[in-house]
Design an enzyme around this catalytic site. Structure first.
Site, mmCIF file in Angstrom:
data_model
loop_
_atom_site.group_PDB
_atom_site.id
_atom_site.type_symbol
_atom_site.label_atom_id
_atom_site.label_comp_id
_atom_site.label_asym_id
_atom_site.label_seq_id
_atom_site.Cartn_x
_atom_site.Cartn_y
_atom_site.Cartn_z
ATOM 1 N N CYS A 83 0.829 -1.109 -0.061
ATOM 2 C CA CYS A 83 -0.018 -0.003 0.035
ATOM 3 C C CYS A 83 0.892 1.223 0.028
ATOM 4 O O CYS A 83 1.131 1.722 1.051
ATOM 5 C CB CYS A 83 -1.111 -0.028 1.426
ATOM 6 S SG CYS A 83 -1.923 1.369 1.186
ATOM 7 N N CYS B 147 -0.412 4.209 2.259
ATOM 8 C CA CYS B 147 -0.390 4.000 3.545
ATOM 9 C C CYS B 147 1.482 4.385 3.997
ATOM 10 O O CYS B 147 1.427 4.770 5.202
ATOM 11 C CB CYS B 147 -0.557 2.536 4.044
ATOM 12 S SG CYS B 147 -1.898 1.730 3.195
ATOM 13 N N ASP B 148 2.111 3.643 3.050
ATOM 14 C CA ASP B 148 3.467 3.751 3.589
ATOM 15 C C ASP B 148 4.298 4.546 2.818
ATOM 16 O O ASP B 148 5.684 4.527 3.241
ATOM 17 C CB ASP B 148 4.066 2.338 3.601
ATOM 18 C CG ASP B 148 3.185 1.277 4.541
ATOM 19 O OD1 ASP B 148 2.608 1.572 5.475
ATOM 20 O OD2 ASP B 148 2.931 -0.114 4.068
#
Ligand code: NDP
Length: 334
Positions: A157, A160-161
């Site tokens: 992701c 997200c990261d």
């Protein structure tokens, strides 16, 4: 199937059999999953007085909570970020009386008229109708090194990261819209992106391809496949096969700080498969034009049954269908 004996019944056979949970509750309408499909089903079911109880699954809010900007959901002219949108949907579902609970279906028994669903291996819910909205999960390549570095340089992701890889060098694997989107997203944060594509063309839409080709810090590596990730504590490099299986096959090594998977998704249907018809990729089959599965009283919506559109708005639409189909089904039972 004797999976759901009450607590006081003695398990058969070996003495280390775990006691089965007792029935803790009977509900009219149980919803599993908390993405746009689940919440929309909940809004409709609650407004129709079906007193829905929702178990959210492990990822509260579903896949959209891993997205930053959602620009294509109707009604948000300025766009909205995924987590806020899911929080709004939750509030809307709760406003009409949906009980939203954290928990995951670990076993089901759909053989009788009353459906039985075990949550987190300890709570047993009986339901007259069940709406399945458990979505889909990102796929991994299946490499040992990938498993070892999950959370230490390997992610599925980017939104997200990506933040952790600012000004660093990363690789994205895949050639679809997700890969194109993640690569262009990361290009805004990172110094350099290698897009690892196994064929000599992208599957992504023409518009997304154009964005990739017009982003100067993305380098597409055509006909490359991942061999292994290297590093001690964290990923520091990736080995790739170039032209695998062809004349001129070679192994190349690139120094990278992060490795992002974007090679598609697997529907979260494992726990229901014993009862429900699925296609060979595991997507739950529904009767065309409805959310009905092969089991009366079980309805499927969202990405769990959709491998074509997979959009928040289509998931929401099928969530609505599932609630309406469940309402009709319950009406006929009475
Ligand atoms: P897709 O299934 O479309 O693409 C998967 C990609 O990963 C393909 O390029 C595939 O290669 C590659 N791949 C699969 N397995 C491997 C492997 N083992 N090694 C290397 N590469 C591999 O998945 P997406 O998640 O990209 O998209 C899913 C759906 O969601 C699509 O319908 C897409 O259009 C949609 N979507 C739409 C978006 C939007 O509109 N903004 C954003 C994201 C997704 P190959 O091509 O060779 O099969």
């Amino acid at each position: 199937m004797d999976l759901f004996k009450p607590m006081d019944s003695k398990p058969e056979g070996s003495s280390n059999n775990k006691p089965e949970p007792a029935v803790s509750e009977h509900v009219k309408c149980l919803i599993l999953g908390s993405g746009p499909a689940g919440y929309t089903a909940a809004i409709y079911a609650a407004r129709a007085n079906m007193k829905p109880v929702m178990y959210t699954g492990m990822q509260l809010g579903g896949q959209l909570t891993t997205t930053t900007e959602v620009d294509n959901f109707p009604g948000y002219p300025e766009g909205i970020d995924g987590p806020t949108m899911m929080e709004d949907l939750k509030k809307q579902a709760e406003r009409f009386g949906t009980q939203v609970r954290f928990g995951m279906a670990t076993k089901v028994d759909f053989s009788g008229r009353v459906k039985r669903v075990e949550i987190d291996e300890r709570t047993l819910i009986e339901a007259d109708a069940v709406i399945l909205a458990t979505g889909a999960t990102a796929k991994y390549l299946g490499l040992e090194s990938e498993e070892k570095f999950k959370g230490f340089g390997v992610s599925a992701c980017a939104t997200c990261d990506g933040f952790f890889y600012r000004d660093k060098v990363v690789a994205v694997v895949g050639g679809g819209d997700t890969a194109a989107e993640e690569a262009t997203y990361l290009a805004g944060l990172c110094k350099k992106i290698y897009l690892i594509v196994r064929r000599d063309e992208l599957r992504a839409s023409k518009a997304m391809q154009k964005r990739v080709f017009n982003t100067p810090n993305i380098e597409v590596l055509w006909k490359h496949q991942t061999k292994e990730l290297l590093g001690e504590q964290v990923v520091t490099a990736v080995e790739l096969y170039k032209n695998k299986g062809e004349a001129g096959e070679e192994v190349v090594k690139l120094d990278i700080d992060g490795f992002f998977l974007a090679i598609g998704h697997t529907p979260n249907s494992e726990v229901f498969k014993e009862y429900l018809e699925t296609d060979n990729a595991g997507y739950v089959m529904t009767i065309p034009g409805t959310s009905k599965t092969n089991v009366p009283g079980i309805f499927a919506c969202g990405d769990l049954q959709d491998k074509v559109y997979r959009q928040a708005v289509t998931a929401a639409g099928t969530g609505c269908m599932a609630a309406l189909d469940a309402e009709r089904y319950l009406g006929e039972l009475e």
